[in-house]
Design a protein around this motif. Structure first.
Motif, PDB file in Angstrom:
ATOM      1  N   LEU A   1       0.835  -1.206   0.000  1.00  0.00           N
ATOM      2  CA  LEU A   1       0.000   0.000   0.000  1.00  0.00           C
ATOM      3  C   LEU A   1       0.870   1.256   0.000  1.00  0.00           C
ATOM      4  CD1 LEU A   1      -3.038   0.548   0.034  1.00  0.00           C
ATOM      5  CD2 LEU A   1      -2.937   0.627   2.517  1.00  0.00           C
ATOM      6  N   ALA A   2       1.945   1.235   0.790  1.00  0.00           N
ATOM      7  CA  ALA A   2       2.868   2.375   0.817  1.00  0.00           C
ATOM      8  C   ALA A   2       3.576   2.532  -0.532  1.00  0.00           C
ATOM      9  CB  ALA A   2       3.892   2.178   1.934  1.00  0.00           C
ATOM     10  N   LEU A   3       3.901   1.427  -1.187  1.00  0.00           N
ATOM     11  CA  LEU A   3       4.539   1.498  -2.503  1.00  0.00           C
ATOM     12  C   LEU A   3       3.612   2.121  -3.533  1.00  0.00           C
ATOM     13  CD1 LEU A   3       6.919   0.776  -4.342  1.00  0.00           C
ATOM     14  CD2 LEU A   3       5.906  -1.502  -4.651  1.00  0.00           C
ATOM     15  N   ILE A   4       2.334   1.723  -3.503  1.00  0.00           N
ATOM     16  CA  ILE A   4       1.353   2.314  -4.417  1.00  0.00           C
ATOM     17  C   ILE A   4       1.209   3.802  -4.142  1.00  0.00           C
ATOM     18  CG2 ILE A   4      -1.088   2.324  -5.068  1.00  0.00           C
ATOM     19  CD1 ILE A   4      -1.142  -0.673  -4.505  1.00  0.00           C
ATOM     20  N   ALA A   5       1.202   4.194  -2.867  1.00  0.00           N
ATOM     21  CA  ALA A   5       1.092   5.607  -2.516  1.00  0.00           C
ATOM     22  C   ALA A   5       2.273   6.401  -3.077  1.00  0.00           C
ATOM     23  CB  ALA A   5       1.004   5.765  -1.003  1.00  0.00           C
ATOM     24  N   CYS A   6       3.480   5.873  -2.934  1.00  0.00           N
ATOM     25  CA  CYS A   6       4.667   6.559  -3.461  1.00  0.00           C
ATOM     26  C   CYS A   6       4.596   6.710  -4.978  1.00  0.00           C
ATOM     27  CB  CYS A   6       5.928   5.799  -3.060  1.00  0.00           C
ATOM     28  SG  CYS A   6       6.295   5.832  -1.296  1.00  0.00           S
ATOM     29  N   LEU A   7       4.189   5.661  -5.658  1.00  0.00           N
ATOM     30  CA  LEU A   7       4.124   5.703  -7.122  1.00  0.00           C
ATOM     31  C   LEU A   7       3.067   6.680  -7.611  1.00  0.00           C
ATOM     32  CD1 LEU A   7       4.518   1.895  -7.977  1.00  0.00           C
ATOM     33  CD2 LEU A   7       6.222   3.703  -8.221  1.00  0.00           C
ATOM     34  N   THR A   8       1.874   6.643  -7.012  1.00  0.00           N
ATOM     35  CA  THR A   8       0.794   7.522  -7.467  1.00  0.00           C
ATOM     36  C   THR A   8       1.079   8.979  -7.140  1.00  0.00           C
ATOM     37  OG1 THR A   8      -0.414   7.064  -5.408  1.00  0.00           O
ATOM     38  CG2 THR A   8      -0.972   5.739  -7.346  1.00  0.00           C
TER      39      THR A   8
END
Length: 366
Positions: free
Chosen positions: A346-353
Motif C-alpha cells: 500500500l505504501a509502494l502504491i502511494a509513493c508511485l501515485t
C-alpha cells in the motif's frame, strides 16, 4: 512552513465554501453507510418457498411446519399441481419449491430411505442455493430425530465459526464499507482540487505564486486526508455502537493503515485532477477510477474467483490491501506483522501515485 500553512488553510476554506463539495462531504457517505450496510448482504431472509405435498402424512406435515417456523422463511405457498409449481417459479413468486413424493411417509414408516425434491430458481442462483441449504438442514434435523440410532452410528460433527460465531454477514460488510466509502469520498474530493482551480481561473495565480510544486501538492492533500480520517473514525464508531461489530485490533495500526491508504487514494485523485480541465471531467474521472477500485478489491466477489490475469491486476488496487487490514483489525485482532505485510504494498502504491501526480502537475504548469 508559513507558505505551506497558508496553502493548507486556503484549501480547507475552498472545500468548506463550495456548496457542492460540502454536500459530497456529508450526505453521500452516511447514506452509503446505512444503505450498503442493509442492502449488501448475502443472507436470505423473508424468502417465499412453495410446497407441493403429494404425501400428506404426519412426517410430511411435520417437515412443512418446521420450514414454516424457520426465521428465514417468510411464507410457504401451498401448491396443488406441477403446473402451479412451474407458474410459481416462472413468475418469480418463490425462489424454490419443495416437492414431497407420494410414498414419502410410507418409506419413513417402513424404515426405508425417504427423499424429497427441491426445485430452485436458477435466475437467482446465489439466494436459491442459500435457501436450499436452509431446507436441507431442516430436513436433516428431522431425519436425525426420526432415526437417532442412525445418527449415533454415523457420528456427529461440531462446527465452530472463528471470528464471526453467529455468521452475521454485517460483521463482514461494515468493516469492508469503511474501505469502500472512504475511497469514494477521498477520490471525489481530491479529483476536484486542481480542476476547480482551472475552472475558476485561479490556476494561473498558483503558477506565478512563490509556492513550490511540492508545497502546492501538500496543501491540496491535507483536506481530503482530514476528511478521510474523520469519515474512517465515524464509520468505525458507527460499526461498533450502532451495528454491534466488535473492534478487536489496535487503533494505532488502524489509523496508520488509514493514513497510508488515504495517501494512495490522494495520489490517484491528484492524477485525475491534474489531467482534467473542468470539475465535470474530474467527477467523471473519479467515477472511472472508483468503479474498478471497488470491483477489484475483493468486496463484491472474492479475488480467487477472478481470472488469473485479472488477479494480477488487483495487486495495483490499494483497496485490496486495506480491505484485508480493516477486516483483520475488526474481527481477529490482526498482529502488527500481518498488518505490515499488507501495508508495504500500500505504501509502494502511494509513493508511485503521488510521484506520478507531482510529475503530471508540474508538466501541466509548464
Amino acid at each position: 512552513m508559513r507558505r505551506l500553512r497558508a496553502m493548507i488553510v486556503k484549501e480547507i476554506w475552498a472545500v468548506l465554501r463550495d456548496p457542492k463539495t460540502r454536500i459530497v462531504l456529508i450526505v453521500p457517505p452516511f447514506l452509503q453507510l446505512f444503505i450498503f450496510a442493509f442492502a449488501t448482504t448475502l443472507d436470505v431472509k423473508n424468502a417465499e418457498l412453495a410446497v407441493l405435498d403429494r404425501s400428506g402424512g404426519r412426517t410430511a406435515v411435520e417437515l412443512v411446519q418446521r420450514i414454516e417456523g424457520s426465521p428465514n422463511i417468510h411464507r410457504v405457498r401451498r401448491l396443488a399441481s406441477e403446473a402451479d409449481l412451474a407458474d410459481a417459479i416462472d413468475d418469480q413468486h418463490v425462489i424454490a419449491a419443495l416437492v414431497i413424493p407420494e410414498g414419502f411417509d410410507r418409506d419413513v414408516a417402513a424404515g426405508r430411505p425417504a427423499g424429497v425434491g427441491l426445485v430452485l430458481d436458477g435466475r437467482r442462483s446465489n439466494a436459491a442455493q442459500i435457501l436450499a441449504g436452509y431446507v436441507q438442514q431442516i430436513a436433516a434435523d428431522l431425519g436425525g430425530e426420526l432415526k437417532p440410532q442412525v445418527t449415533k452410528v454415523a457420528g456427529s460433527s461440531e462446527v465452530t465459526a472463528w471470528y464471526n460465531p453467529a455468521l452475521d454477514y454485517i460483521w463482514f460488510t461494515l468493516p469492508s464499507l469503511i474501505a469502500i466509502i472512504v475511497s469514494v469520498a477521498g477520490l471525489a474530493i481530491t479529483s476536484q482540487t486542481v480542476a476547480r482551480e482551472r475552472e475558476l481561473g485561479t490556476f494561473d495565480q498558483l503558477m506565478v505564486s512563490p509556492l513550490r510544486v511540492h508545497e502546492i501538492l501538500m496543501g491540496k492533500m491535507v483536506p481530503p486526508l482530514l476528511v478521510g480520517t474523520l469519515n474512517g473514525t465515524l464509520y468505525m464508531v458507527a460499526a461498533r455502537v450502532v451495528f454491534g461489530v466488535p473492534f478487536t485490533g489496535s487503533l494505532l495500526l488502524f489509523y496508520l493503515s488509514l493514513l497510508v491508504y488515504m495517501l494512495a487514494l490522494i495520489g490517484v485523485g491528484m492524477l485525475v485532477s491534474a489531467a482534467s480541465q473542468t470539475q465535470q471531467q474530474a467527477f467523471l474521472g473519479s467515477f472511472l477510477a472508483t468503479t474498478p477500485l471497488i470491483l477489484l478489491s475483493g468486496y463484491a466477489s472474492p479475488i480467487d474467483n477472478m481470472p488469473g490475469w485479472l488477479q494480477i491486476v488487483t495487486y495495483a488496487d490499494p483497496a485490496r490491501y486495506f480491505l484485508v487490514i480493516v477486516q483483520g483489525l475488526f474481527l481477529k485482532a490482526m498482529p502488527a506483522s500481518a498488518v505490515f505485510g499488507q501495508l508495504w504494498p500500500l505504501a509502494l502504491i502511494a509513493c508511485l501515485t503521488l510521484t506520478a501526480a507531482a510529475w503530471l502537475f508540474r508538466a501541466r504548469m509548464e
